[in-house]
Design a protein around this motif. Structure first.
Motif, PDB file in Angstrom:
ATOM      1  N   LEU A  78      37.904  35.022  47.102  1.00 50.92           N
ATOM      2  CA  LEU A  78      38.323  36.165  46.256  1.00 50.92           C
ATOM      3  C   LEU A  78      38.521  37.423  46.826  1.00 50.92           C
ATOM      4  N   PHE A  79      37.687  37.807  47.586  1.00 55.69           N
ATOM      5  CA  PHE A  79      37.995  39.246  48.243  1.00 55.69           C
ATOM      6  C   PHE A  79      39.158  39.481  49.203  1.00 55.69           C
ATOM      7  N   ALA A  80      39.581  38.204  49.824  1.00 54.24           N
ATOM      8  CA  ALA A  80      40.499  38.167  50.650  1.00 54.24           C
ATOM      9  C   ALA A  80      42.073  38.181  50.066  1.00 54.24           C
ATOM     10  N   LYS A  81      41.788  37.699  48.791  1.00 51.81           N
ATOM     11  CA  LYS A  81      43.093  37.906  48.119  1.00 51.81           C
ATOM     12  C   LYS A  81      43.721  39.217  47.427  1.00 51.81           C
ATOM     13  N   GLU A  82      45.094  39.056  46.964  1.00 49.11           N
ATOM     14  CA  GLU A  82      45.626  40.287  46.729  1.00 49.11           C
ATOM     15  C   GLU A  82      44.946  40.994  45.441  1.00 49.11           C
ATOM     16  N   ASP A 116      43.607  39.609  32.848  1.00 54.34           N
ATOM     17  CA  ASP A 116      44.674  40.317  33.800  1.00 54.34           C
ATOM     18  C   ASP A 116      43.979  40.723  35.194  1.00 54.34           C
ATOM     19  N   VAL A 117      42.706  40.614  35.266  1.00 51.76           N
ATOM     20  CA  VAL A 117      42.254  40.938  36.597  1.00 51.76           C
ATOM     21  C   VAL A 117      42.676  40.162  37.843  1.00 51.76           C
ATOM     22  N   GLY A 118      42.704  40.799  39.058  1.00 51.63           N
ATOM     23  CA  GLY A 118      42.944  40.204  40.171  1.00 51.63           C
ATOM     24  C   GLY A 118      41.808  39.512  40.773  1.00 51.63           C
ATOM     25  N   ALA A 119      42.013  38.844  41.971  1.00 53.19           N
ATOM     26  CA  ALA A 119      40.895  38.054  42.479  1.00 53.19           C
ATOM     27  C   ALA A 119      39.390  38.994  43.024  1.00 53.19           C
ATOM     28  N   PRO A 120      39.624  40.082  43.590  1.00 57.79           N
ATOM     29  CA  PRO A 120      38.615  40.726  43.833  1.00 57.79           C
ATOM     30  C   PRO A 120      37.720  41.257  42.839  1.00 57.79           C
ATOM     31  N   LEU A 121      38.619  41.883  41.856  1.00 49.88           N
ATOM     32  CA  LEU A 121      37.663  42.337  40.454  1.00 49.88           C
ATOM     33  C   LEU A 121      37.363  41.112  39.823  1.00 49.88           C
ATOM     34  N   ALA A 170      35.815  38.678  41.264  1.00 48.62           N
ATOM     35  CA  ALA A 170      34.548  38.663  42.061  1.00 48.62           C
ATOM     36  C   ALA A 170      33.591  39.501  41.676  1.00 48.62           C
ATOM     37  N   ILE A 171      33.957  40.671  41.359  1.00 49.36           N
ATOM     38  CA  ILE A 171      32.988  41.840  40.818  1.00 49.36           C
ATOM     39  C   ILE A 171      32.534  41.232  39.518  1.00 49.36           C
ATOM     40  N   SER A 172      33.346  40.428  38.509  1.00 46.52           N
ATOM     41  CA  SER A 172      33.171  40.217  37.492  1.00 46.52           C
ATOM     42  C   SER A 172      31.877  39.083  37.539  1.00 46.52           C
ATOM     43  N   LEU A 173      32.022  38.200  38.517  1.00 48.29           N
ATOM     44  CA  LEU A 173      31.149  37.173  38.571  1.00 48.29           C
ATOM     45  C   LEU A 173      29.689  38.005  39.014  1.00 48.29           C
ATOM     46  N   PHE A 174      29.829  38.710  40.013  1.00 45.38           N
ATOM     47  CA  PHE A 174      28.628  39.480  40.091  1.00 45.38           C
ATOM     48  C   PHE A 174      28.067  40.100  38.835  1.00 45.38           C
ATOM     49  N   ILE A 175      28.758  40.470  37.834  1.00 49.52           N
ATOM     50  CA  ILE A 175      28.116  41.248  36.875  1.00 49.52           C
ATOM     51  C   ILE A 175      27.918  40.007  35.964  1.00 49.52           C
TER      52      ILE A 175
END
Lengths: 364, 325
Positions: free
Chosen positions: B67-71, B228-233, B235-240
């Motif tokens: 997820l973090f490697a994505k745009e 509409d959030v991208g992959a890195p965000l 990932a943060i949402s999963l963390f949340i």
């Protein structure tokens, strides 16, 4: 309050394929729904005209990928009517067994996806999928294909049932009977499901008849019309078939009709297997099929899992001159223009699920 | 300017505790993420992750890396700054709430005398931030989810606050350490079972967990405020997602299940973690077995049942405190 237009689909988790709905919302209330179809149009009807009769069944199966065997049988029955070929008696029983197994598989898939749409309950979806898989294994054993069977031949079948098929099927039927009872108990004892299905998307008897819907959607509105009992084909008359219907006309009634149809199909398969005569069930080899009389018009209708399927064929020697398909999903989907109006946006999806559209069937 | 050495020491301790706690949170998120996937898969009759690492233990790490490697795609019409900033802020709020929760009397960052109030004040920021995030992404599905977030806020904050008022009144404190110490004789769940039920339901709504996951509503709103959030965000949402389960488990354990109290053969913090895990597993089972509720039903539940019940609970606790029952 200002109206909002919202575009649901063609890529959306709940539209099951490529249905696009443009919804006009007033706050959270659906004012108007405009279904857009045609994203999956393949021109099957035209394609059939370029091929000889028995080259087409595999295309027919892809019209409704949830219940392929039903379309296969409908097409082959149309060709049989055009060429005037009678179906062997054992083959009639085997066809009924396979069609009803296909109906069980199709309704189980519907149950899973509908419950997932209604309450985001993926567990039931997976359970239904697993049970459907058991039915598909039976069909695979009987026909050789897992998803697309192409088992019907003129006058009979490509393969007869294997020895011991009946015993294995009885076991599966017992298992399925229990499972369906469990699903029913689970769903109907859950107040969240009940309030999300009852009094939703009510279609009155008159509306249902005027809109031309068929199948479980029609029978959910209190019309006891099933091609299997109204215009019996094959051996349905001998099998004491009872069509299932409910009078409420809401999402719950449509769900109930399908659950009861699964039970009825389970009973039908068992009865057909018991009454099945010995003998030959194989159909004609494809290469021996002679030309049909020119410009003969035939219409054949069948009760597909999704409703009344009808094929109209005009023959032209070795290939059809014209084939027209009445797809049940296409007509049932049109009700989406009316049913969700006045409901909440959230309730749109249970209604959509209760119609049970297969977009490949709608677009053809 | 010379700093008071006691304050410096306290600040250093707090920072050290913060770093340690973040590690604990990350570890919990990781393990909980794996457990949730495996358990839900078992209920679904699937296998869950099996390929990456033994028993799929490295699957979550692989997913986060991917997820973090994505745009990071930002929608053209979105409000860029708000769109990018809200998600980390929400994550930080949850992490911060965990930081002010004690794990043991001697294992805590800051022993606030108003800890209970602070936690729930911070918590009520979250729906507003989610509203802002959904609105900022300029997507209609996200906007609908944002409005639902506010609906949840108005129907579930009030019973939550009334229940914690009962707890604070009965245990004579707003500090978590004193609340847990007051439960040494009887756990709060036995004193106010009604309050526990109300608190748990309201907390589920607060945590955006099924059957109250209206903001994400998979089958309706695609992904709700995350559409509409991208992959890195994401990932943060999963963390949340996992952090707030940890936080919810901690809150339930501290306020109702006696926190770190337990037989002496294990340290208190371990007992607390066991209780958190039990609550978290319950949350997962709930997710796999209960369908999503209707929006109007949720409002009805909140206003017609939870608020009256929480007031009844408050009154019962009052009677209990003055010794009538």
């Amino acid at each position: 309050m200002a109206l909002t237009k919202i575009n649901i689909g063609p890529v959306h988790p709940s539209t099951h394929g490529v249905l696009r709905l443009v919804a006009t919302l007033d706050g959270d209330t659906v004012k108007e729904i405009e279904p857009h179809i045609g994203f999956l149009h393949r021109g099957v009807e035209k394609l059939v005209e370029t091929r000889m009769y028995m080259q087409s069944p595999s295309y027919m199966e892809k019209i409704d990928y949830v219940a392929p065997l039903s379309y296969d049988e409908l097409y082959v029955a149309t060709v049989e009517a055009a060429l005037g070929i009678p179906v062997k008696e054992r083959a009639q029983y085997v066809r009924v067994v396979q069609l009803e197994l296909q109906r069980i598989a199709s309704h189980l898939l519907w149950l899973g996806t509908a419950i997932n749409d209604i309450g985001q309950l993926f567990s039931v979806f997976m359970w239904c999928f697993k049970d459907r898989d058991i039915v598909l294994k039976l069909l695979e054993e009987a026909t050789g294909g897992r998803m697309f069977y192409v088992n019907m031949r003129l006058g009979g079948l490509n393969r007869d049932l294997m020895p011991g098929f009946a015993d294995r099927t009885y076991k599966v039927l017992d298992y399925l009977k229990n499972r369906v009872g469990e699903y029913e108990e689970y769903i109907e004892s859950n107040p969240i499901f009940m309030e999300r299905m009852k009094k939703l998307g009510v279609m009155s008897r008159e509306e249902a008849i005027n809109m031309g819907v068929t199948g479980p959607v029609l029978r959910g509105s209190g019309v006891d019309f099933d091609i299997r009992s109204a215009y019996p084909y094959y051996v349905y008359e001998k099998l004491h078939f009872r069509s299932q219907f409910e009078t409420a006309g809401d999402c719950f009634a449509r769900y109930k009709v399908r659950i009861n149809e699964i039970k009825e199909s389970i009973r039908l398969v068992g009865e057909a297997l018991k009454k099945m005569p010995e003998g030959d069930a194989l159909g004609m080899p494809i290469k021996l099929i002679g030309p049909a009389p020119k410009e003969k018009e035939v219409t054949v209708k069948r009760e597909l899992p999704r409703g009344e399927g009808m094929m109209y064929m005009v023959t032209d020697g070795q290939r059809p001159y014209r084939l027209s398909i009445r797809a049940p999903s296409f007509i049932n989907t049109a009700t989406l223009q009316h049913l969700p109006n006045g409901h909440r946006l959230q309730d749109l999806f249970p209604i959509l699920a209760s119609i049970d559209t297969v977009m490949a069937d709608v677009d053809r | 300017m010379a700093l008071d050495p006691i304050i410096v020491q306290a600040a250093i301790n707090a920072i050290l505790f913060g770093v340690a706690m973040l590690l604990v949170i990350t570890a919990f998120d990781y393990i909980f993420g794996w457990i949730e996937r495996k358990l839900v898969a078992k209920i679904h009759l699937r296998h869950g992750p099996t390929r990456v690492g033994k028993f799929g233990l490295l699957q979550n790490a692989a997913d986060f890396l991917k997820l973090f490697a994505k745009e990071n795609i930002i929608p053209a019409r979105a409000n860029k700054i708000i769109f990018l900033a809200t998600m980390p802020i929400v994550a930080a709020i949850f992490a911060f709430i965990v930081l002010i929760l004690p794990l043991q009397p001697n294992l805590l960052g800051v022993n606030l005398s108003i800890g209970l109030l602070l936690v729930f004040v911070l918590l009520s920021f979250v729906p507003i931030l989610i509203f802002i995030a959904g609105w900022a992404s300029a997507n209609k599905f996200a906007a609908i989810a944002a409005q639902r977030s506010v609906i949840l806020l108005v129907s579930y904050e009030i019973p939550l606050f009334i229940v914690i008022a009962a707890i604070a009144a009965f245990d004579h404190s707003f500090a978590f350490t004193s609340i847990v110490a007051a439960q040494s004789a009887t756990w709060n769940i036995l004193i106010m079972p009604l309050g526990f039920v109300v608190f748990f339901i309201a907390l589920m709504a607060e945590l955006e967990r099924p059957p109250f996951d209206l903001r994400e509503a998979d089958s309706e709103l695609i992904a709700g405020w995350l559409t509409d959030v991208g992959a890195p965000l994401y990932a943060i949402s999963l963390f949340i997602d996992y952090t707030r389960v940890f936080m919810g488990g901690l809150l339930v354990s501290l306020l109702f299940l006696g926190g770190w109290l337990g037989p002496a053969f294990l340290p208190g913090a371990i007992w607390l973690m066991v209780k958190v895990l039990v609550v978290a597993l319950f949350v997962v089972v709930l997710r796999a077995t209960s369908p999503r509720m209707r929006l109007d039903r949720i409002l009805h539940l909140g206003w017609a049942y939870l608020i009256p019940l929480s007031i009844v609970n408050l009154y019962l606790v009052y009677l209990l405190a003055i010794g009538v029952i």
